[in-house]
Design a protein around this motif. Sequence first.
Motif, PDB file in Angstrom:
ATOM      1  N   PHE A  28      30.984 -13.021   5.891  1.00 49.93           N
ATOM      2  CA  PHE A  28      30.218 -11.777   5.877  1.00 49.93           C
ATOM      3  C   PHE A  28      31.086 -10.674   5.328  1.00 49.93           C
ATOM      4  O   PHE A  28      32.248 -10.535   5.718  1.00 49.93           O
ATOM      5  N   LYS A  29      30.517  -9.901   4.412  1.00 48.57           N
ATOM      6  CA  LYS A  29      31.229  -8.748   3.856  1.00 48.57           C
ATOM      7  C   LYS A  29      30.213  -7.627   3.713  1.00 48.57           C
ATOM      8  O   LYS A  29      29.222  -7.764   2.983  1.00 48.57           O
ATOM      9  N   ASN A  30      30.432  -6.517   4.413  1.00 49.16           N
ATOM     10  CA  ASN A  30      29.407  -5.490   4.512  1.00 49.16           C
ATOM     11  C   ASN A  30      29.074  -4.838   3.175  1.00 49.16           C
ATOM     12  O   ASN A  30      27.912  -4.518   2.918  1.00 49.16           O
ATOM     13  N   ASP A  31      30.062  -4.648   2.294  1.00 47.61           N
ATOM     14  CA  ASP A  31      29.725  -4.004   1.021  1.00 47.61           C
ATOM     15  C   ASP A  31      28.850  -4.902   0.161  1.00 47.61           C
ATOM     16  O   ASP A  31      27.916  -4.429  -0.499  1.00 47.61           O
ATOM     17  N   PHE A  33      26.807  -7.185   1.341  1.00 51.53           N
ATOM     18  CA  PHE A  33      25.528  -7.156   2.038  1.00 51.53           C
ATOM     19  C   PHE A  33      24.752  -5.894   1.662  1.00 51.53           C
ATOM     20  O   PHE A  33      23.578  -5.944   1.316  1.00 51.53           O
ATOM     21  N   HIS A  34      25.422  -4.752   1.705  1.00 52.19           N
ATOM     22  CA  HIS A  34      24.786  -3.472   1.387  1.00 52.19           C
ATOM     23  C   HIS A  34      24.264  -3.455  -0.047  1.00 52.19           C
ATOM     24  O   HIS A  34      23.149  -2.992  -0.308  1.00 52.19           O
ATOM     25  N   GLY A  40      23.537  -1.249   5.337  1.00 53.48           N
ATOM     26  CA  GLY A  40      24.596  -1.967   6.022  1.00 53.48           C
ATOM     27  C   GLY A  40      24.027  -2.795   7.165  1.00 53.48           C
ATOM     28  O   GLY A  40      22.827  -2.731   7.463  1.00 53.48           O
ATOM     29  N   PHE A  41      24.891  -3.574   7.801  1.00 55.10           N
ATOM     30  CA  PHE A  41      24.461  -4.368   8.953  1.00 55.10           C
ATOM     31  C   PHE A  41      25.045  -3.737  10.207  1.00 55.10           C
ATOM     32  O   PHE A  41      26.260  -3.769  10.416  1.00 55.10           O
ATOM     33  N   TYR A  71      22.286 -12.403  11.116  1.00 55.33           N
ATOM     34  CA  TYR A  71      23.029 -12.980   9.995  1.00 55.33           C
ATOM     35  C   TYR A  71      23.672 -14.244  10.548  1.00 55.33           C
ATOM     36  O   TYR A  71      24.536 -14.180  11.422  1.00 55.33           O
ATOM     37  N   TYR A 110      20.199 -14.347   6.268  1.00 57.01           N
ATOM     38  CA  TYR A 110      19.911 -13.038   6.875  1.00 57.01           C
ATOM     39  C   TYR A 110      18.414 -12.943   7.071  1.00 57.01           C
ATOM     40  O   TYR A 110      17.643 -13.224   6.151  1.00 57.01           O
ATOM     41  N   SER A 133      21.884  -7.277  15.045  1.00 58.50           N
ATOM     42  CA  SER A 133      21.843  -5.828  14.871  1.00 58.50           C
ATOM     43  C   SER A 133      21.571  -5.090  16.175  1.00 58.50           C
ATOM     44  O   SER A 133      21.796  -3.884  16.268  1.00 58.50           O
TER      45      SER A 133
END
Length: 199
Positions: A28-31, A33-34, A40-41, A71, A110, A133
Amino acid sequence: MRPLGIEGAWVDTPRAFEDSRGRFHEWFKNDRFHDSIGQGFPLEQANCSRSVRGTLRGIHYASVPPGQAKYVTCVSGAVLDVVVDIRTGSPSFGKWEAVRLDDTTHRCIYLSEGLGHAFMALEDNSTVVYLCSQGYAPEREHGIDPLDPTLAIAWPEDLAPRLSDKDAAAPTLAEAERQGLLPSFEDCSAYRRSLVSRA
């Protein structure tokens, strides 16, 4: 990340790096994902389950708002992971998509708020981890019978499903709709738009 056929569901296959020491990947990598989802998550809880072969967990979902986006990945063994559209008024209401998650491909799923989630362990000691979340709130948690013949999810025929008492007693999709337990597509879409506008 690529979208599945159900709006609000995505699959990601991260790149793995291997050498003589073993293997590494970012699950998982938020950027990233965004960039894919547009938000974001917001991590509130992380869960881990280990299951014997044939264990069937779900179909689970939470009331919206706030719902519970997930996720999900399988870090050991293999599972058949299923996303079910249980949102009344959705163009794909009652449809489902299945993706094999395992410790070889490292795929992740997701699913946004309002979608139903279930999985079956294909091997003993299959271990699933998932980011949530929202935290667990019993008063907002619901379930649908994963063996509902109307949904007709194609679980592996060579496995006898092992369900918890709670999942075995869950209503069918039609019963949950009659009882007013299902989230609406409109409410889920409005909630997701509010999250994107905050991003």
